[in-house]
Design a protein around this motif. Structure first.
Motif, PDB file in Angstrom:
ATOM      1  N   GLY A 142      12.050 -12.371   7.172  1.00 38.35           N
ATOM      2  CA  GLY A 142      11.625 -12.020   8.515  1.00 38.35           C
ATOM      3  C   GLY A 142      10.138 -11.756   8.574  1.00 38.35           C
ATOM      4  O   GLY A 142       9.435 -11.812   7.564  1.00 38.35           O
ATOM      5  N   PRO A 143       9.612 -11.456   9.763  1.00 41.91           N
ATOM      6  CA  PRO A 143       8.166 -11.232   9.902  1.00 41.91           C
ATOM      7  C   PRO A 143       7.739  -9.970   9.168  1.00 41.91           C
ATOM      8  O   PRO A 143       8.313  -8.899   9.364  1.00 41.91           O
ATOM      9  N   PRO A 144       6.735 -10.066   8.287  1.00 41.87           N
ATOM     10  CA  PRO A 144       6.286  -8.891   7.536  1.00 41.87           C
ATOM     11  C   PRO A 144       5.385  -7.994   8.389  1.00 41.87           C
ATOM     12  O   PRO A 144       4.807  -8.418   9.384  1.00 41.87           O
ATOM     13  N   ILE A 145       5.275  -6.757   7.970  1.00 45.42           N
ATOM     14  CA  ILE A 145       4.334  -5.808   8.574  1.00 45.42           C
ATOM     15  C   ILE A 145       3.312  -5.430   7.512  1.00 45.42           C
ATOM     16  O   ILE A 145       3.683  -4.980   6.419  1.00 45.42           O
ATOM     17  N   TYR A 146       2.045  -5.596   7.836  1.00 47.21           N
ATOM     18  CA  TYR A 146       0.991  -5.318   6.871  1.00 47.21           C
ATOM     19  C   TYR A 146       0.559  -3.856   6.990  1.00 47.21           C
ATOM     20  O   TYR A 146       0.198  -3.375   8.073  1.00 47.21           O
ATOM     21  N   LEU A 147       0.620  -3.147   5.868  1.00 49.28           N
ATOM     22  CA  LEU A 147       0.176  -1.757   5.814  1.00 49.28           C
ATOM     23  C   LEU A 147      -1.136  -1.680   5.045  1.00 49.28           C
ATOM     24  O   LEU A 147      -1.230  -2.128   3.906  1.00 49.28           O
ATOM     25  N   ASN A 148      -2.153  -1.100   5.674  1.00 45.61           N
ATOM     26  CA  ASN A 148      -3.468  -0.938   5.045  1.00 45.61           C
ATOM     27  C   ASN A 148      -3.659   0.524   4.659  1.00 45.61           C
ATOM     28  O   ASN A 148      -3.627   1.407   5.522  1.00 45.61           O
ATOM     29  N   VAL A 149      -3.840   0.783   3.368  1.00 40.29           N
ATOM     30  CA  VAL A 149      -4.048   2.144   2.874  1.00 40.29           C
ATOM     31  C   VAL A 149      -5.519   2.288   2.488  1.00 40.29           C
ATOM     32  O   VAL A 149      -5.995   1.620   1.571  1.00 40.29           O
ATOM     33  N   GLN A 150      -6.227   3.127   3.202  1.00 41.44           N
ATOM     34  CA  GLN A 150      -7.652   3.330   2.949  1.00 41.44           C
ATOM     35  C   GLN A 150      -7.860   4.431   1.910  1.00 41.44           C
ATOM     36  O   GLN A 150      -7.094   5.399   1.858  1.00 41.44           O
ATOM     37  N   GLU A 151      -8.888   4.247   1.102  1.00 45.53           N
ATOM     38  CA  GLU A 151      -9.196   5.243   0.069  1.00 45.53           C
ATOM     39  C   GLU A 151      -9.670   6.539   0.715  1.00 45.53           C
ATOM     40  O   GLU A 151     -10.483   6.539   1.636  1.00 45.53           O
ATOM     41  N   SER A 152      -9.141   7.639   0.220  1.00 41.27           N
ATOM     42  CA  SER A 152      -9.502   8.940   0.773  1.00 41.27           C
ATOM     43  C   SER A 152     -10.868   9.375   0.269  1.00 41.27           C
ATOM     44  O   SER A 152     -11.241   9.125  -0.882  1.00 41.27           O
ATOM     45  N   GLN A 153     -11.618  10.034   1.152  1.00 38.52           N
ATOM     46  CA  GLN A 153     -12.912  10.567   0.742  1.00 38.52           C
ATOM     47  C   GLN A 153     -12.742  11.820  -0.117  1.00 38.52           C
ATOM     48  O   GLN A 153     -13.677  12.286  -0.760  1.00 38.52           O
ATOM     49  N   TYR A 154     -11.510  12.377  -0.116  1.00 35.91           N
ATOM     50  CA  TYR A 154     -11.234  13.557  -0.922  1.00 35.91           C
ATOM     51  C   TYR A 154     -10.514  13.128  -2.194  1.00 35.91           C
ATOM     52  O   TYR A 154      -9.368  12.702  -2.160  1.00 35.91           O
ATOM     53  N   SER A 155     -11.203  13.214  -3.336  1.00 35.41           N
ATOM     54  CA  SER A 155     -10.660  12.721  -4.599  1.00 35.41           C
ATOM     55  C   SER A 155     -10.299  13.836  -5.572  1.00 35.41           C
ATOM     56  O   SER A 155      -9.773  13.563  -6.638  1.00 35.41           O
ATOM     57  N   LEU A 156     -10.600  15.078  -5.219  1.00 34.07           N
ATOM     58  CA  LEU A 156     -10.277  16.214  -6.088  1.00 34.07           C
ATOM     59  C   LEU A 156      -9.252  17.109  -5.408  1.00 34.07           C
ATOM     60  O   LEU A 156      -9.072  17.070  -4.190  1.00 34.07           O
ATOM     61  N   MET A 157      -8.607  17.935  -6.234  1.00 29.69           N
ATOM     62  CA  MET A 157      -7.643  18.903  -5.736  1.00 29.69           C
ATOM     63  C   MET A 157      -8.213  20.303  -5.948  1.00 29.69           C
ATOM     64  O   MET A 157      -8.602  20.656  -7.064  1.00 29.69           O
ATOM     65  N   LEU A 158      -8.265  21.095  -4.888  1.00 29.45           N
ATOM     66  CA  LEU A 158      -8.759  22.469  -4.971  1.00 29.45           C
ATOM     67  C   LEU A 158      -7.659  23.404  -4.475  1.00 29.45           C
ATOM     68  O   LEU A 158      -7.177  23.269  -3.352  1.00 29.45           O
TER      69      LEU A 158
END
Length: 290
Positions: A118-134
């Motif tokens: 069937g017709p696919p749905i494209y999901l775009n995942v953008q890189e987060s500007q937050y790369s650390l965990m505090l």
């Protein structure tokens, strides 16, 4: 002639196999609320079958299968009475980008790459500007308490970090403390002893070589807010105040009791004295008459 008959029979046999394959795995409709998300978000893939397929009786329980780029990602059984399921992907990462489709059929679909998805749905995942965990051990603290900030690099980013960088803790854009990368786990703990009201604010952890919070070459965390409340009375002061009040109350009670006792003694002395003088006068009168 015999070969023609065999070819015809083989043609129908292959047709039956293809028919069974396509009937076992039907195309399902897929819905995604947002087709563009940021790393760390939760994505819900809603998979459902058409109304025509819902009316067809099924002897066995069927399954829904979620695919990304025609590779199976996950499977869920069809709930009783509901011809739809929702696949939940928490903390999605950049490699979650791709074309998603959904299929409906038995539990073990095997290799179904050649069957229509069937017709696919494209999901775009953008890189987060937050790369650390505090992480902050307590978001609300009273003056005089100790608080700790734990800053760490996520597992998926540890291979790409700069080995000679520094962890820096910022409060409202001003640097508070700095620590080098330890040899073991790429994480540090910042401690603030005996916080006061001025320590209230937004804290951010930054990792890199540059001492600039928003530098493009640094990794940083989401801000966390620390609220320091004023301590009006300390436990020691409160205890002393109660002790003083108790002592004052006790002293006042003693004064009242002493005053009342003296008053009673004076009254009793007056009564005894009056009785003594009355007896003396009576005795004197009797002697005179005799």
């Amino acid at each position: 002639m015999i070969w023609d008959i065999n070819l015809i029979m083989l043609f129908f046999a292959v047709g039956d196999v293809l028919l069974v394959s396509t009937e076992q795995f039907r195309t399902a409709m897929l819905q995604i609320r947002k087709t563009s998300v940021v790393e760390g978000e939760t994505v819900a893939f809603r998979c459902m079958i058409s109304a025509v397929h819902r009316e067809q009786p099924n002897k066995e329980r069927n399954w829904f299968h979620l695919y990304k780029n025609r590779e199976k990602v996950s499977s869920l059984p069809e709930p009783g009475g509901i011809a739809a399921v929702t696949f939940i992907k928490e903390d999605i990462t950049k490699n979650g980008t791709g074309n998603y489709t959904c299929m409906y059929g038995n539990q073990n679909p095997g290799d179904v790459k050649n069957i229509s998805h069937g017709p696919p749905i494209y999901l775009n995942v953008q890189e987060s500007q937050y790369s650390l965990m505090l992480q902050l051990d307590q978001q609300s603290a009273m003056e005089g308490m100790d608080v700790s900030f734990k800053c760490m690099i996520p597992v998926e980013l540890r291979d790409a970090i700069q080995k000679d960088g520094f962890f820096d803790l910022y409060k409202n854009g001003s640097i508070v403390d700095s620590q080098p990368v330890p040899k073991g786990l790429p994480a540090v703990t910042f401690s603030i002893k005996k916080v006061n009201k001025s320590d209230t604010g937004n804290y951010t952890c930054v990792y890199g070589k540059e001492k600039i919070e928003n530098s493009a070459n640094n990794k940083r965390s989401r801000p966390v807010y620390l609220d320091v409340t004023e301590c009006l009375t300390s436990p020691t002061t409160s205890a002393k105040s109660q002790q003083n009040n108790s002592t004052e109350s006790y002293g006042l009670g003693n004064d009242i009791r002493i005053f009342l006792s003296l008053g009673i003694l004076l009254v009793l002395s007056g009564i005894v004295g009056e009785d003594f003088y009355s007896r003396q006068r009576k005795h004197h009168g009797e002697d005179t008459n005799g």
